[in-house]
Scaffold this motif. Structure first.
Motif, PDB file in Angstrom:
ATOM      1  N   LEU A  14       0.660  -1.182  -0.066  1.00 22.44           N
ATOM      2  CA  LEU A  14       0.171  -0.116  -0.041  1.00 22.44           C
ATOM      3  C   LEU A  14       0.913   1.299   0.037  1.00 22.44           C
ATOM      4  N   LEU A  15       1.996   1.139   0.542  1.00 23.77           N
ATOM      5  CA  LEU A  15       3.057   2.455   0.731  1.00 23.77           C
ATOM      6  C   LEU A  15       3.349   2.936  -0.673  1.00 23.77           C
ATOM      7  N   PRO A  16       3.888   2.354  -1.839  1.00 23.34           N
ATOM      8  CA  PRO A  16       4.149   2.920  -2.912  1.00 23.34           C
ATOM      9  C   PRO A  16       2.725   3.314  -3.602  1.00 23.34           C
ATOM     10  N   ALA A  17       1.671   2.626  -3.507  1.00 17.42           N
ATOM     11  CA  ALA A  17       0.554   2.957  -3.889  1.00 17.42           C
ATOM     12  C   ALA A  17       0.088   4.302  -3.501  1.00 17.42           C
ATOM     13  N   VAL A  18       0.222   4.546  -2.036  1.00 13.57           N
ATOM     14  CA  VAL A  18      -0.403   5.964  -1.540  1.00 13.57           C
ATOM     15  C   VAL A  18       0.671   6.990  -1.897  1.00 13.57           C
ATOM     16  N   ILE A  19       1.895   6.735  -1.999  1.00 14.81           N
ATOM     17  CA  ILE A  19       3.119   7.474  -2.482  1.00 14.81           C
ATOM     18  C   ILE A  19       2.744   8.116  -3.805  1.00 14.81           C
ATOM     19  N   GLY A  20       2.413   7.028  -4.654  1.00 13.11           N
ATOM     20  CA  GLY A  20       1.916   7.466  -6.210  1.00 13.11           C
ATOM     21  C   GLY A  20       0.836   8.354  -6.408  1.00 13.11           C
ATOM     22  N   ALA A  21      -0.405   7.919  -5.306  1.00  4.93           N
ATOM     23  CA  ALA A  21      -1.586   8.745  -5.445  1.00  4.93           C
ATOM     24  C   ALA A  21      -1.130  10.191  -4.800  1.00  4.93           C
ATOM     25  N   LEU A  22      -0.279  10.332  -4.065  1.00  8.40           N
ATOM     26  CA  LEU A  22      -0.204  11.613  -3.669  1.00  8.40           C
ATOM     27  C   LEU A  22       0.467  12.183  -4.340  1.00  8.40           C
ATOM     28  N   TRP A  23       1.491  11.819  -5.212  1.00  9.33           N
ATOM     29  CA  TRP A  23       2.321  12.484  -6.165  1.00  9.33           C
ATOM     30  C   TRP A  23       1.497  12.899  -7.300  1.00  9.33           C
ATOM     31  N   TRP A  24       0.547  11.977  -7.869  1.00 12.44           N
ATOM     32  CA  TRP A  24      -0.322  12.156  -8.805  1.00 12.44           C
ATOM     33  C   TRP A  24      -1.388  13.679  -8.462  1.00 12.44           C
ATOM     34  N   ARG A  25      -1.910  13.399  -7.204  1.00 20.16           N
ATOM     35  CA  ARG A  25      -2.633  14.529  -6.650  1.00 20.16           C
ATOM     36  C   ARG A  25      -2.040  15.873  -6.592  1.00 20.16           C
ATOM     37  N   GLY A  26      -0.617  15.813  -6.183  1.00 16.44           N
ATOM     38  CA  GLY A  26      -0.012  17.095  -6.002  1.00 16.44           C
ATOM     39  C   GLY A  26       0.130  17.673  -7.656  1.00 16.44           C
ATOM     40  N   ARG A  27       0.544  16.843  -8.456  1.00 15.20           N
ATOM     41  CA  ARG A  27       0.788  17.140  -9.953  1.00 15.20           C
ATOM     42  C   ARG A  27      -0.558  17.774 -10.335  1.00 15.20           C
ATOM     43  N   GLN A  28      -1.774  17.281  -9.957  1.00 17.80           N
ATOM     44  CA  GLN A  28      -2.886  17.885 -10.442  1.00 17.80           C
ATOM     45  C   GLN A  28      -3.240  19.151  -9.924  1.00 17.80           C
ATOM     46  N   MET A  29      -2.865  19.368  -8.513  1.00 23.15           N
ATOM     47  CA  MET A  29      -3.046  20.712  -7.771  1.00 23.15           C
ATOM     48  C   MET A  29      -2.301  21.664  -8.407  1.00 23.15           C
ATOM     49  N   ARG A  30      -1.118  21.349  -8.774  1.00 22.38           N
ATOM     50  CA  ARG A  30       0.117  22.290  -9.526  1.00 22.38           C
ATOM     51  C   ARG A  30      -0.503  22.850 -10.623  1.00 22.38           C
ATOM     52  N   THR A  31      -1.101  21.844 -11.510  1.00 23.29           N
ATOM     53  CA  THR A  31      -1.440  21.883 -12.856  1.00 23.29           C
ATOM     54  C   THR A  31      -2.778  23.368 -12.780  1.00 23.29           C
ATOM     55  N   GLN A  32      -3.714  22.955 -11.732  1.00 16.81           N
ATOM     56  CA  GLN A  32      -5.062  23.599 -11.450  1.00 16.81           C
ATOM     57  C   GLN A  32      -4.647  25.099 -10.927  1.00 16.81           C
ATOM     58  N   ARG A  33      -3.324  25.184  -9.986  1.00 16.22           N
ATOM     59  CA  ARG A  33      -3.156  26.280  -9.275  1.00 16.22           C
ATOM     60  C   ARG A  33      -2.466  27.001 -10.490  1.00 16.22           C
ATOM     61  N   ALA A  34      -1.870  26.747 -11.370  1.00 15.47           N
ATOM     62  CA  ALA A  34      -0.859  27.633 -12.483  1.00 15.47           C
ATOM     63  C   ALA A  34      -1.855  28.272 -13.291  1.00 15.47           C
ATOM     64  N   GLN A  35      -3.308  27.662 -13.400  1.00 15.85           N
ATOM     65  CA  GLN A  35      -4.400  28.398 -13.887  1.00 15.85           C
ATOM     66  C   GLN A  35      -4.821  29.768 -13.198  1.00 15.85           C
ATOM     67  N   TYR A  36      -4.821  29.843 -12.105  1.00 14.97           N
ATOM     68  CA  TYR A  36      -5.214  31.047 -11.187  1.00 14.97           C
ATOM     69  C   TYR A  36      -3.956  31.898 -10.600  1.00 14.97           C
ATOM     70  N   PHE A  37      -2.986  31.097 -10.518  1.00 15.91           N
ATOM     71  CA  PHE A  37      -1.924  31.927  -9.401  1.00 15.91           C
ATOM     72  C   PHE A  37      -0.610  32.020 -10.277  1.00 15.91           C
ATOM     73  N   GLY A  38       0.081  33.062 -10.270  1.00 11.54           N
ATOM     74  CA  GLY A  38       1.504  33.069 -10.764  1.00 11.54           C
ATOM     75  C   GLY A  38       2.433  32.526  -9.679  1.00 11.54           C
ATOM     76  N   GLU A  39       3.649  32.243 -10.036  1.00 10.98           N
ATOM     77  CA  GLU A  39       4.618  31.577  -8.933  1.00 10.98           C
ATOM     78  C   GLU A  39       4.982  32.580  -7.685  1.00 10.98           C
ATOM     79  N   GLU A  40       5.092  34.034  -8.601  1.00 14.02           N
ATOM     80  CA  GLU A  40       5.378  35.003  -7.296  1.00 14.02           C
ATOM     81  C   GLU A  40       4.286  35.351  -6.352  1.00 14.02           C
ATOM     82  N   LEU A  41       3.005  35.326  -6.854  1.00 14.83           N
ATOM     83  CA  LEU A  41       1.935  35.544  -6.090  1.00 14.83           C
ATOM     84  C   LEU A  41       1.486  34.222  -5.140  1.00 14.83           C
ATOM     85  N   PHE A  42       1.647  33.234  -5.333  1.00 16.81           N
ATOM     86  CA  PHE A  42       1.639  31.944  -4.819  1.00 16.81           C
ATOM     87  C   PHE A  42       2.572  31.709  -3.660  1.00 16.81           C
ATOM     88  N   ALA A  43       4.011  32.183  -4.274  1.00 17.84           N
ATOM     89  CA  ALA A  43       5.004  32.284  -2.988  1.00 17.84           C
ATOM     90  C   ALA A  43       4.722  33.345  -1.683  1.00 17.84           C
TER      91      ALA A  43
END
Length: 339
Positions: A14-43
Motif C-alpha cells: 500500500l505504501l508505494p500506491a499511496v505515495i504514487g497517489a499523493l504524487w499524482w494528486r500534487g501534480r494535478q493541484m499544481r496544474t490547476q493552481r497555475a491556471q489561477y496564480f502566478g509563481e510570485e503570487l503563490f510564493a
C-alpha cells in the motif's frame, strides 16, 4: 530472519500506491493552481514555507508507517537461549525384531502393528522421556532417552527384522541393555517413575532372565509387557528383498514350516515379576490405551532444565523506529518563523 505474522507484510504494497497517489494528486493541484496564480503570487501567499522540511516531514511519516508494518509482522532475528522444564516418566520401549514378528496373524504384520501402536503412544505423551531398545538374541539401544519425539519416530521407522544379526529372541539381553540405558541417565536423583515396556510376541529362546529382571525391580524400574499376535498362531512369510514378493515361509532345520503364536504366559510372568502389567494387541488397540492410562497414574518427575536456541523477537525495535519517525513527522515544522 523469520516472521511471526507474514500476512501483515502485504500492507507494504500500500505504501508505494499511496505515495504514487499523493504524487499524482500534487501534480494535478499544481496544474490547476497555475491556471489561477502566478509563481510570485503563490510564493507570497505561502510566505515562510520550508520545502526541505516539508519533504523530510513526508519521508518521516512514510518511514514510520513502514517500520510499523514491519513491527506488526513480528520479525525474528538471531537466537536467544530459553530454559524449559519437563515433568513426566522415564520410559524405555524394548521392541522385539525377531523373525516371528513378521507373522501376519495381526495385519499388516506383528511388527508393523507394534510400530503403529508405539507411534500412537508417542503422540499422546506429554513431557515423558522415551528411549528405544531393539532386540532379538542380542539387544541394542536404538535411541537413548529423549524428549525429541520426532527423532524417536525416525528411529522407530527404520527398525526392521533384517537389521539384527540373530532371528531368535532373548529377553535377558533386552533387560540388560535397558538397565544400562537407565543407569546412563545423568539426573539419577530425579523422582520420575521408570518404566520398561517390552513389546513382543513372547517367544523366548535365550538365557534365563529372572536374575536380570530382579535387578531391574531392585532399581525401582517397573517392567510392563505388550503382547502382539494371536494364540492361534500362523506361519512366518518370507518376502524377496526389493520386490516384496512372497517367496515362501520360514522352515526349521528339518525343513518343516515354522508356526508361531503369541506366548502370553511368558509375557504375563515377566510383567508379574517386574511389578508391572501385561497388555495385548490383537486386532484392536485396547492394549496400548490401557497402558497409557496406567502411565498417567505413575509419579511424575521434573527433569533437568534444558536450554535451546530460538529466534529472538525484534518487533520492539521496529516499533520504536516507527514511533520515532511518526513523532518526527508531527514535530517537523513546514514553515519557518518569519520576523
Amino acid at each position: 530472519m523469520i516472521w511471526e505474522n507474514t500476512s501483515y507484510l502485504w500492507l507494504l504494497l500500500l505504501l508505494p500506491a499511496v505515495i504514487g497517489a499523493l504524487w499524482w494528486r500534487g501534480r494535478q493541484m499544481r496544474t490547476q493552481r497555475a491556471q489561477y496564480f502566478g509563481e510570485e503570487l503563490f510564493a507570497s501567499l505561502r510566505r515562510g514555507f520550508w520545502p526541505l522540511a516539508n519533504r523530510f516531514k513526508q519521508i518521516s511519516l512514510f518511514a514510520g508507517l513502514f517500520f510499523l508494518i514491519i513491527s506488526l509482522a513480528g520479525p525474528k532475528i538471531g537466537t536467544e537461549v530459553r530454559e524449559i522444564k519437563r515433568q513426566g516418566v522415564d520410559m524405555l520401549i524394548a521392541l522385539d525384531l525377531s523373525a516371528s514378528m513378521n507373522a501376519e496373524d495381526v495385519r499388516p504384520s506383528r511388527l508393523e502393528k507394534a510400530k503403529f501402536e508405539i507411534n500412537r503412544l508417542i503422540e499422546r505423551l506429554r513431557g515423558d522421556r522415551v528411549g528405544l531398545v531393539v532386540f532379538t538374541g542380542e539387544a541394542y539401544l536404538q535411541s537413548p532417552m529423549t524428549l525429541d519425539y520426532s527423532a524417536l519416530r525416525l528411529f522407530l521407522e527404520i527398525a526392521d527384522t533384517n537389521q539384527m544379526p540373530s532371528s531368535a529372541t532373548d529377553f535377558q539381553a533386552a533387560m540388560a541393555t535397558s538397565m544400562e540405558a537407565f543407569e546412563a541417565l545423568e539426573d539419577d536423583d530425579s523422582n520420575a517413575s521408570r518404566v520398561l515396556l517390552i513389546v513382543s510376541d513372547g517367544e523366548d529362546h535365550g538365557q534365563q532372565y529372572k536374575e536380570t529382571l530382579e535387578e531391574l525391580t531392585s532399581q525401582n524400574i517397573s517392567v510392563y509387557t505388550l503382547g502382539v499376535g494371536t494364540e492361534d498362531g500362523t506361519t512366518i512369510p518370507i518376502y524377496e528383498e526389493g520386490t516384496n514378493q512372497l517367496v515362501g515361509y520360514k522352515r526349521d532345520g528339518s525343513g518343516q514350516v515354522v508356526t508361531t503364536s503369541l506366548q502370553s504366559e511368558t509375557l504375563r510372568r515377566i510383567a508379574n515379576l517386574g511389578n508391572g502389567d501385561y497388555y495385548s494387541i490383537e486386532r484392536g488397540n485396547d492394549g496400548i490405551d490401557a497402558f497409557l492410562a496406567r502411565i498417567d497414574e505413575l509419579e511424575k518427575g521434573e527433569f533437568s532444565s534444558q536450554e535451546y536456541a530460538d529466534y529472538k523477537n525484534q518487533y520492539q525495535w521496529m516499533g520504536a523506529l516507527a514511533l520515532f519517525f511518526i513523532v518526527a513527522s508531527v514535530l517537523i515544522p513546514s514553515y519557518k518563523h518569519q520576523k
